[in-house]
Design a protein around this motif. Structure first.
Motif, PDB file in Angstrom:
ATOM      1  N   UNK A 156      -0.503   3.598   0.544  1.00  0.00           N
ATOM      2  CA  UNK A 156       0.021   2.602   1.469  1.00  0.00           C
ATOM      3  C   UNK A 156       1.505   2.849   1.748  1.00  0.00           C
ATOM      4  N   UNK A 157       1.827   3.189   3.000  1.00  0.00           N
ATOM      5  CA  UNK A 157       3.216   3.464   3.384  1.00  0.00           C
ATOM      6  C   UNK A 157       4.104   2.236   3.173  1.00  0.00           C
ATOM      7  N   UNK A 158       3.557   1.044   3.443  1.00  0.00           N
ATOM      8  CA  UNK A 158       4.331  -0.184   3.251  1.00  0.00           C
ATOM      9  C   UNK A 158       4.727  -0.342   1.783  1.00  0.00           C
ATOM     10  N   UNK A 159       3.802  -0.034   0.890  1.00  0.00           N
ATOM     11  CA  UNK A 159       4.079  -0.140  -0.539  1.00  0.00           C
ATOM     12  C   UNK A 159       5.154   0.860  -0.955  1.00  0.00           C
ATOM     13  N   UNK A 160       5.070   2.070  -0.437  1.00  0.00           N
ATOM     14  CA  UNK A 160       6.058   3.099  -0.770  1.00  0.00           C
ATOM     15  C   UNK A 160       7.450   2.698  -0.302  1.00  0.00           C
ATOM     16  N   UNK A 162       3.114  10.140  -1.448  1.00  0.00           N
ATOM     17  CA  UNK A 162       2.154   9.500  -0.549  1.00  0.00           C
ATOM     18  C   UNK A 162       0.844  10.278  -0.593  1.00  0.00           C
ATOM     19  N   UNK A 163      -0.002   9.918  -1.538  1.00  0.00           N
ATOM     20  CA  UNK A 163      -1.267  10.621  -1.725  1.00  0.00           C
ATOM     21  C   UNK A 163      -2.186   9.787  -2.599  1.00  0.00           C
ATOM     22  N   UNK A 164      -3.467  10.076  -2.511  1.00  0.00           N
ATOM     23  CA  UNK A 164      -4.465   9.444  -3.366  1.00  0.00           C
ATOM     24  C   UNK A 164      -4.276   9.945  -4.799  1.00  0.00           C
ATOM     25  N   UNK A 217      -7.248  -3.309  -5.094  1.00  0.00           N
ATOM     26  CA  UNK A 217      -6.327  -3.641  -4.009  1.00  0.00           C
ATOM     27  C   UNK A 217      -5.208  -4.516  -4.546  1.00  0.00           C
ATOM     28  N   UNK A 218      -3.987  -4.271  -4.106  1.00  0.00           N
ATOM     29  CA  UNK A 218      -2.863  -5.085  -4.557  1.00  0.00           C
ATOM     30  C   UNK A 218      -2.875  -6.430  -3.836  1.00  0.00           C
ATOM     31  N   UNK A 219      -2.225  -7.409  -4.436  1.00  0.00           N
ATOM     32  CA  UNK A 219      -2.173  -8.751  -3.845  1.00  0.00           C
ATOM     33  C   UNK A 219      -1.590  -8.757  -2.434  1.00  0.00           C
ATOM     34  N   UNK A 220      -0.488  -8.011  -2.162  1.00  0.00           N
ATOM     35  CA  UNK A 220       0.044  -8.001  -0.798  1.00  0.00           C
ATOM     36  C   UNK A 220      -0.964  -7.512   0.237  1.00  0.00           C
TER      37      UNK A 220
END
Length: 310
Positions: free
Chosen positions: A53-57, A75-77, A102-105
């Motif tokens: 997730x780019x937003x998480x990064x 940025x990778x699995x 899945x994270x809460x956000x």
């Protein structure tokens, strides 16, 4: 607090037995809850963290920069962990943490289409650049493949009726939103089932999310690669939220910690028995404390299992 709780925080950090000069991997960065604690414990060590997730990064980079520059975000699995770290010259690490699911956000952002609580386009992609979304799965998969997904990944007892009703609905028009799918799922269940506790769409949404993000195969690859990357006394800690994942982790950890006895029907002498190269930190999974459950009910199904390299 940003509203996101890192599950089993104290237990996970303690289980890693962090060395100040060690090399650690957070396989599931999220909003850097666990990563922040790991990085704070390092002096000469380094943290590598993965997320799709780019937003998480982006959010986590700022958070970690305020602690220390000794980290690398990838940025990778996490399925690609061994290969990605090898590119950076890293083949052995002192600890690996994976907080699955899945994270809460992601759940709380209705536009991402992960949750049956918000009406949004069917998506469920952790990596928004991925070509496969829940929309494609629901509207293009053949009946047998939809059935496989719902049974294998959701353990959905009403899978056949749900698939049948999906096929009928999409023959008229594409199923575009989460609420459209929820209505189809509800129409596939008996009044008795609908009266039970829990949302009727939970298992189907779980199954679709796992398929869209390739979670089952990614976990299988992680469980295959991670143990071999550990240094002596290295720790591999995995937090699961679904019985499907926990069974996979438990099975793999059991394989790695079992003593080899009979082979090809021949009884081996004690000196011929190969001792396992790993042991379990605890025989039973570590569960959230009552205190944690009181502030974060999403941790209720969490289980932490820890493998140690001998």
């Amino acid at each position: 607090m940003d509203g996101h709780f890192s599950v089993l925080m104290e237990e996970a950090i303690e289980s890693l037995a962090i060395k100040p000069d060690g090399v650690y991997v957070d396989a599931t960065l999220g909003r850097a809850g666990h990563s922040s604690r790991i990085l704070s414990s390092l002096t000469k060590g380094h943290l590598y963290a993965f997320d799709l997730d780019e937003e998480a990064l982006t959010a986590s980079r700022k958070k970690l920069q305020a602690i220390s520059p000794s980290f690398t975000l990838i940025h990778s699995n996490f399925a690609n962990m061994k290969e990605e770290l090898a590119k950076l010259g890293v083949t052995k690490v002192d600890g690996i943490l994976a907080d699955l699911g899945v994270s809460s956000p992601q759940f709380d952002d209705g536009s991402r289409g992960f949750s049956y609580r918000f009406d949004a386009r069917l998506d469920m992609r952790m990596d928004v650049g991925s070509p496969l979304s829940a929309y494609e799965v629901v509207n293009t998969y053949e009946a047998k493949d939809l059935l496989r997904v719902l049974i294998d990944y959701g353990e959905e007892p009403d899978a056949r009726r749900i698939v049948s009703n999906i096929l009928k609905a999409r023959a008229i028009k594409p199923i575009e939103t989460t609420f459209e799918l929820v209505d189809i799922i509800k129409s596939s269940k008996s009044p008795k089932t609908l009266a039970k506790k829990g949302h009727p769409a939970k298992q189907t949404f779980q199954a679709l999310r796992i398929e869209v993000n390739g979670e089952a195969k990614a976990l299988e690859k992680l469980l295959l690669d991670a143990p071999g990357m550990l240094t002596k006394d290295g720790r591999f800690a995995v937090i699961t939220f679904m019985s499907l994942d926990d069974r996979a982790v438990k099975r793999r950890f059991h394989e790695l910690t079992s003593v080899e006895g009979d082979r090809h029907g021949l009884s081996l002498r004690p000196e011929e028995i190969a001792a396992p190269s790993y042991h379990l930190l605890t025989r039973k999974p570590i569960l959230p404390s009552p205190e944690e459950l009181s502030v974060n009910n999403r941790s209720a199904s969490a289980k932490l299992r820890v493998l140690v390299k001998d």
